[in-house]
Scaffold this motif. Structure first.
Motif: not given
Length: 358
Positions: A299-300, A225-227, A321-325, A347-351
């Motif tokens: 970015l999250s 769930r990247p935003k 270090r993040v790679k997305t497309n 359940e989740w960690i949101t960065l």
């Protein structure tokens, strides 16, 4: 955990616990207890969750990762729930402490607090230390570990009649040109709660351990769930900062960043009414420009609790270090981001992160 001793640990079972931590500011959360469960009802007593007398601590593998001051309790007998609201205890308390040499009716006439020839980071430590100095001593005490004083070129004066809170003084230091970030890193120390205050960049040891990678383009990944938010609403390329005074005697400084930019002129006047030093006012004005002369990107994304990177592994200010497309406003290569906040539940960690150098 008792706020009188910062000890007296009581284990409380819960299915819903949210919390988090952020650079330069406190983060809150909430916890819901299902009281129809006899085991929960036995543990969750009035004594265990009394506002201001207790903090709720989240643990991972026996390590404290969050400590929230309880400030509100909502009871719903029909639903058999008790919901506790809490906020990062260090920041919550420091927002309610003032920089005063004399507390009480004589505070406005008390001698000003003056610190000269320090670094901005050292001033941050001194500000917090002063907020812990008062009587009764046991009521003002908090187990916050501070770093030694360091000589520098910065000075600050705090006059009692202005009633400046510790949090406001910290924000002024943080937002100055070259100002440090501030974080209160909670942990256990021999069964008691303790915070290590951090001000400034990461130490060499922290830097070595504060680098994490996620490839959002891989078939098997732990990035969900990247935003991306790209926001130009607060962009200014001419900032005028005003300080003390009024009318034609109003102190002012300016900073601009038109060179190399194609943006239209976007002006902003920011009031720093407590500033009486031209050097400090210029520093605040320049810092305000530097913070807002380009659109910001944040970015999250979410990672699973219990995944390859644990909640206790994160150091605020570290590098992701993040790679997305998936985004129009990002390339498909690896990009370095600074971790500025994380939130969590069962359940989740949101960065949450900001691009380094962007």
């Amino acid at each position: 955990m008792s706020t009188s001793t910062w000890a007296d640990k009581i284990e409380l079972p819960t299915d819903v616990f949210t919390g988090g931590r952020a650079l330069n500011v406190g983060v809150g959360g909430s916890t819901t207890f299902q009281m129809e469960d006899p085991g929960v009802a036995e543990a969750v007593t009035k004594t265990a969750i009394t506002p201001l007398e207790r903090v709720l601590v989240a643990e991972e593998d026996g390590n404290a990762v969050y400590a929230g001051m309880i400030y509100e309790v909502d009871e719903d007998p029909d639903e058999s729930t008790v919901t506790v609201k809490h906020h990062d205890a260090a920041w919550w308390i420091l927002a309610r402490r003032y920089l005063l040499s004399s507390r009480g009716a004589g505070a406005p006439k008390g001698a000003p607090i003056v610190w000269t020839n320090r670094t901005l980071a050292s001033l941050a430590f001194l500000i917090v230390d002063k907020g812990l100095d008062g009587g009764p001593a046991d009521r003002y005490h908090m187990p916050i570990v501070l770093t030694a004083d360091v000589a520098g070129t910065e000075s600050r004066t705090y006059e009692g009649f202005k009633f400046i809170t510790v949090e406001d003084a910290l924000q002024e230091i943080i937002n100055s040109d070259g100002g440090p970030f501030v974080d209160f890193d909670v942990h256990w120390n021999d069964g008691k709660l303790e915070w290590g205050m951090r001000a400034g960049g990461l130490t060499p040891v922290e830097t070595a351990n504060a680098l994490w990678e996620w490839d959002g383009t891989a078939a098997k990944r732990e990035l969900f769930r990247p935003k991306l938010n790209t926001n130009a609403e607060k962009v200014s390329n001419l900032v005028i900062g005003t300080g003390e005074g009024s009318g034609e005697d109003l102190m002012a400084a300016s900073a601009s960043s038109f060179a190399g930019s194609t943006y239209p002129a976007l002006e902003k006047v920011e009031s720093f009414q407590d500033m009486h030093s031209a050097q400090q006012l210029q520093g605040r004005t320049t810092a305000e420009l530097n913070a807002h002369n380009e659109p910001t990107q944040q970015l999250s994304f979410e990672i699973p609790i219990g995944g390859a990177v644990k909640l206790g592994d994160f150091i605020l200010g570290g590098t992701c270090r993040v790679k997305t497309n998936k985004f129009l406003f990002l390339g498909s290569d690896w990009i370095n981001w600074r971790l500025i906040q994380y939130d969590f539940n069962h359940e989740w960690i949101t960065l949450h992160m900001q691009q380094i150098g962007g």
